[in-house]
Design a protein around this motif. Structure first.
Motif, PDB file in Angstrom:
ATOM      1  N   LEU A 284      -6.386  26.121  -6.947  1.00 41.16           N
ATOM      2  CA  LEU A 284      -5.887  25.514  -8.061  1.00 41.16           C
ATOM      3  C   LEU A 284      -5.529  27.111  -8.824  1.00 41.16           C
ATOM      4  N   ALA A 285      -6.183  27.898  -7.685  1.00 45.11           N
ATOM      5  CA  ALA A 285      -6.004  29.328  -9.008  1.00 45.11           C
ATOM      6  C   ALA A 285      -4.631  30.217  -7.815  1.00 45.11           C
ATOM      7  N   SER A 286      -4.494  29.977  -6.726  1.00 47.71           N
ATOM      8  CA  SER A 286      -4.057  30.173  -5.517  1.00 47.71           C
ATOM      9  C   SER A 286      -2.516  29.472  -4.736  1.00 47.71           C
ATOM     10  N   THR A 287      -2.462  28.284  -5.497  1.00 43.73           N
ATOM     11  CA  THR A 287      -1.705  27.113  -4.820  1.00 43.73           C
ATOM     12  C   THR A 287      -0.558  27.439  -5.179  1.00 43.73           C
ATOM     13  N   GLY A 288       0.812  26.425  -4.318  1.00 40.49           N
ATOM     14  CA  GLY A 288       2.013  27.487  -4.486  1.00 40.49           C
ATOM     15  C   GLY A 288       2.449  25.465  -5.424  1.00 40.49           C
ATOM     16  N   ILE A 289       2.043  24.783  -5.827  1.00 37.65           N
ATOM     17  CA  ILE A 289       2.162  23.991  -6.017  1.00 37.65           C
ATOM     18  C   ILE A 289       2.052  24.299  -8.398  1.00 37.65           C
ATOM     19  N   SER A 290       3.259  24.167  -8.353  1.00 40.63           N
ATOM     20  CA  SER A 290       3.188  24.058 -10.462  1.00 40.63           C
ATOM     21  C   SER A 290       3.090  23.043 -10.486  1.00 40.63           C
ATOM     22  N   VAL A 291       1.003  22.752 -11.749  1.00 42.94           N
ATOM     23  CA  VAL A 291       1.247  22.069 -12.059  1.00 42.94           C
ATOM     24  C   VAL A 291       1.912  21.610 -13.831  1.00 42.94           C
ATOM     25  N   ILE A 292       2.663  22.614 -14.351  1.00 41.15           N
ATOM     26  CA  ILE A 292       3.219  22.702 -15.294  1.00 41.15           C
ATOM     27  C   ILE A 292       5.066  22.079 -15.065  1.00 41.15           C
ATOM     28  N   ARG A 293       5.356  22.235 -13.990  1.00 39.21           N
ATOM     29  CA  ARG A 293       6.963  21.751 -13.449  1.00 39.21           C
ATOM     30  C   ARG A 293       6.283  20.151 -13.359  1.00 39.21           C
TER      31      ARG A 293
ATOM     32  N   LEU B  28      -4.892  16.807  -6.897  1.00 42.14           N
ATOM     33  CA  LEU B  28      -5.258  17.839  -8.179  1.00 42.14           C
ATOM     34  C   LEU B  28      -6.992  18.190  -7.867  1.00 42.14           C
ATOM     35  N   GLN B  29      -7.481  16.707  -8.478  1.00 43.01           N
ATOM     36  CA  GLN B  29      -8.858  17.051  -8.565  1.00 43.01           C
ATOM     37  C   GLN B  29      -9.839  17.684  -7.057  1.00 43.01           C
ATOM     38  N   SER B  30      -9.009  16.825  -6.358  1.00 41.55           N
ATOM     39  CA  SER B  30      -9.690  17.658  -5.144  1.00 41.55           C
ATOM     40  C   SER B  30      -9.816  18.860  -5.092  1.00 41.55           C
ATOM     41  N   MET B  31      -9.273  19.507  -5.286  1.00 45.50           N
ATOM     42  CA  MET B  31      -8.358  21.339  -5.264  1.00 45.50           C
ATOM     43  C   MET B  31      -9.620  22.060  -5.423  1.00 45.50           C
ATOM     44  N   PRO B  32     -10.768  22.945  -5.208  1.00 46.19           N
ATOM     45  CA  PRO B  32     -11.571  23.530  -5.427  1.00 46.19           C
ATOM     46  C   PRO B  32     -11.138  24.821  -6.852  1.00 46.19           C
ATOM     47  N   SER B  33     -11.646  24.795  -7.259  1.00 50.38           N
ATOM     48  CA  SER B  33     -10.885  26.356  -8.666  1.00 50.38           C
ATOM     49  C   SER B  33     -10.407  27.179  -7.638  1.00 50.38           C
TER      50      SER B  33
ATOM     51  N   THR C 243       0.431  -1.674   0.064  1.00 49.04           N
ATOM     52  CA  THR C 243      -0.046   0.423   0.016  1.00 49.04           C
ATOM     53  C   THR C 243       0.710   1.437  -0.211  1.00 49.04           C
ATOM     54  N   CYS C 244       0.152   2.362  -0.377  1.00 44.95           N
ATOM     55  CA  CYS C 244       1.257   3.955  -0.309  1.00 44.95           C
ATOM     56  C   CYS C 244      -0.021   4.817   0.176  1.00 44.95           C
ATOM     57  N   CYS C 245       0.696   5.859   0.871  1.00 42.47           N
ATOM     58  CA  CYS C 245      -0.439   6.199   1.244  1.00 42.47           C
ATOM     59  C   CYS C 245      -0.086   7.626   1.135  1.00 42.47           C
ATOM     60  N   PRO C 246       0.977   8.561   0.400  1.00 50.38           N
ATOM     61  CA  PRO C 246       1.185   9.900   0.617  1.00 50.38           C
ATOM     62  C   PRO C 246       0.357  11.053   0.870  1.00 50.38           C
ATOM     63  N   ALA C 247       1.011  12.339   1.897  1.00 48.07           N
ATOM     64  CA  ALA C 247       0.536  12.815   2.435  1.00 48.07           C
ATOM     65  C   ALA C 247       0.408  14.588   1.566  1.00 48.07           C
ATOM     66  N   SER C 248       0.851  14.412   0.579  1.00 49.71           N
ATOM     67  CA  SER C 248       0.584  15.617  -0.445  1.00 49.71           C
ATOM     68  C   SER C 248       1.319  15.076  -1.643  1.00 49.71           C
ATOM     69  N   VAL C 249       0.852  15.812  -2.575  1.00 52.00           N
ATOM     70  CA  VAL C 249       1.034  16.143  -4.205  1.00 52.00           C
ATOM     71  C   VAL C 249       2.594  16.072  -4.079  1.00 52.00           C
TER      72      VAL C 249
END
Length: 622
Positions: free
Chosen positions: A536-545, A528-533, A492-498
């Motif tokens: 997503l607009a204000s998160t510091g996670i770069s989806v492009i990276r 990522l899917q669980s994040m509201p819009s 099993t694998c349950c990471p805590a974050s992206v």
């Protein structure tokens, strides 16, 4: 508009038996629904009733002025058995279902509860039809409302208790009513109120489904453009678990890392090899046998499970160990393996000697069903009594809880990936230590080589790791590598974050554990899917990276999914600075899949212009 009600069962004791007339006019007029509908009810002709199902009697009435109520009533459950398929077609058209029974007819109630309720339950859950369960009649000892205390249950042998009717309504998801009689007060005030509530809810639902009538003065207004739904994100496919197959491989071809040897108690012949870490994690019997007193001197032969703490002697001794408990230094191991201690176990039971391989396979794989082991042993022993004795031996290996200890046919607990959870990050039988960023992580070579091909090559070849107890790990954080080891031990694998999931994905790609890589891809997509819009607009996670890292580490499914995710949230990501980091080919694909599309935005702009012009023209007219 009309409402379709289907009624099943009889409110009169005895009901209607098979072969009798389905329902006469007199029975209709004395029934529950006929009493509620009153004088306006009209029975349908025989031609009309035969179109649906001959078991049902159909009659109609009007409620709320102009709403037609169509009732199909079947007084006997036995009449439904002849053609259940047509009965299902009648139930599919029902807006409300009414189930009736008599309180003084316990046999009929038990027939409904045991025979027909299990058939109706999945259908009702699928269709979502409101159900009313009505119990009609007064108990012999009732002088008022139904009583459920045991002291007032003198007539329970012939009457249906209130608690049983209430339990049946819970099983069916129904509203439960008890009517002492079919008096118009009880029928109108109690049953009628509930039925009218469901009819009003049904009419509201049907009104929503009807197409809205457009006013004549709005015919000239412009229609807004239709916005299509965004394209569905591609699924992430995860390989099936190979945990059982990996441990089977360890038993069949992992003799290089075995530290337990089995010998016959009669002939002294070697029967096979095993791994102390796996055996102790799976079986309390082996744990007691191999982890006894930790004295270094050469002890006398000791036996496990001489007693189970109850003073009755426990199960008989099946195995014994010698050569110093945990064994002595063994220099006869194959090349490439770090010399360690060898535990020698003597198998005393002759049946266990014959079927030791099947028993070890059951302990290692865990996914084997108990019946499969019984079948394999039966083919080998050809004796039912011997099979029963051997299965009892295996049951003693697995241990029995207090509730099943006295049951001869009790099954042991189900084995599986969780059987090795006690070995994870434990020094018990650890023969390798990973040094990661100053952290000490104990592990077991047998588990590592069975679950990871890169680890198998590292510990089996002529590399330095094969002869060293301490193995340094570079380029990975301690938390990430600990999560990687957790998957190898527990599947099993349950990471805590992206970011943690991406770090474990990189580690999985480094050690070529494809299934763990897929699980990390699923985790990233879920986060990522669980994040509201707005997030997503204000998160510091770069989806492009994340897209760049997925492509760099061969996470092809995640790479494709992220491209679609960026396209579905185009208005959010196109305004971010890192959107320019996309390659020309990736940008073309995102533009092709973008939502909303350019065509819709153009149509929306034209629609807004027409609305403004129309509004100005109306103002000038006013």
């Amino acid at each position: 508009m009309s409402i379709h009600i289907v009624a099943l069962g009889s409110e009169c004791p005895g009901g209607v038996g098979p072969g009798e007339e389905a329902m006469g006019q007199g029975q209709l007029q004395g029934g529950l629904l006929w009493s509620y509908l009153g004088h306006g009810a009209m029975a349908g002709g025989p031609e009309e009733s035969s179109l649906s199902n001959p078991a049902f009697m159909e009659y109609t009435s009007h409620v709320f002025g102009d709403v037609t109520v169509v009732v199909q009533d079947c007084p006997s459950w036995d009449l439904l058995d002849s053609d259940w398929a047509s009965v299902r077609s009648v139930l599919e058209q029902a807006d409300i279902l009414v189930i009736k029974y008599s309180i003084n007819d316990k046999m009929a109630f038990q027939q409904v509860r045991n025979g027909y309720a299990p058939r109706l339950r999945p259908l009702l859950r699928h269709w979502g039809v409101p159900v009313i369960l009505v119990a009609v009649g007064a108990r012999l000892n009732d002088e008022g409302p139904p009583c459920t205390c045991p002291l007032c249950a003198s007539d329970w042998s012939s009457c249906v208790p209130h608690s049983e009717g209430l339990q049946l309504s819970r099983d069916l998801g129904a509203t439960y009513l008890e009517l002492p009689s079919l008096n118009h007060v009880f029928v109108g005030r109690y049953f009628g109120s509930v039925l009218e509530y469901f009819m009003i809810q049904c009419l509201k639902q049907k009104a929503k489904e009807r197409p809205e009538k457009r006013r004549s003065n709005k015919l000239n207004e412009p229609h807004p453009p239709h916005l299509e739904q965004p394209a569905r994100l591609p699924p992430i496919r995860v390989e099936e678990s190979s945990f059982s197959k990996d441990l089977q491989w360890l038993l069949e071809r992992g003799g290089q890392f075995a530290d337990v040897a089995f010998y016959s108690g009669d002939s002294g012949k070697e029967l096979g090899w095993g791994h102390a870490a796996v055996l102790c994690a799976v079986s309390p019997y082996f744990r007691q046998l191999l982890l006894g007193p930790k004295a270094r001197e050469r002890p006398i032969s000791r036996c496990a499970c001489r007693g189970d703490g109850r003073g009755d002697g426990g199960p008989p001794s099946l195995l014994s160990t010698w050569d110093g408990g945990l064994g002595m230094e063994d220099g006869s191991r194959p090349d490439g393996h770090l010399a360690g201690r060898l535990s020698r176990l003597v198998v005393k039971d002759p049946l266990l000697c014959l079927c030791l391989w099947e028993t070890l396979m059951f302990l290692y794989r865990g996914a084997w069903e108990w019946e499969h082991l019984q079948e394999a042993v039966g083919e080998k022993l050809k004796n039912s009594l011997a099979v029963a004795q051997l299965m009892d031996r295996v049951r003693s290996f697995m241990g029995r809880d207090k509730g099943s200890r006295d049951t001869p046919n009790a099954r042991p607990a189900q084995l599986g990936p969780q059987s090795l959870v006690n070995l994870f990050n434990s020094p018990l039988y650890s023969d390798v230590i990973f040094m990661v960023q100053g952290s000490v992580l104990p592990a077991h070579r047998a588990v590592l080589v069975a679950r990871c091909d890169v680890m198998a090559a590292m510990f089996s070849g002529k590399y330095a790791e094969a002869r060293s107890r301490v193995v340094p790990i570079h380029g990975v954080s301690s938390d990430t590598f600990l999560s990687f080891l957790e998957y190898l031990y527990t599947d099993t694998c349950c990471p805590a974050s992206v970011l943690q999931a991406m770090a474990v994905l990189v580690c999985a790609e480094m050690y070529q554990v494809k299934r763990l890589q897929h699980l990390c891809e699923v985790c990233v997509c879920a986060y990522l899917q669980s994040m509201p819009s707005r997030e997503l607009a204000s998160t510091g996670i770069s989806v492009i990276r994340l897209l760049r890292r997925a492509k760099c580490h061969n996470a092809e499914q995640l790479y494709v999914w992220l491209l679609h995710f960026i396209a579905n949230n185009y208005l959010i990501f196109s305004h971010k600075p890192d959107f320019l980091e996309l390659s020309e080919e990736e940008r073309e694909q995102v533009e092709r899949l973008r939502w909303p599309s350019r065509g819709y935005l153009q149509e929306l702009s034209e629609y807004q212009q027409r609305r403004r012009k129309l509004k100005k023209s109306r103002c000038l007219v006013m």
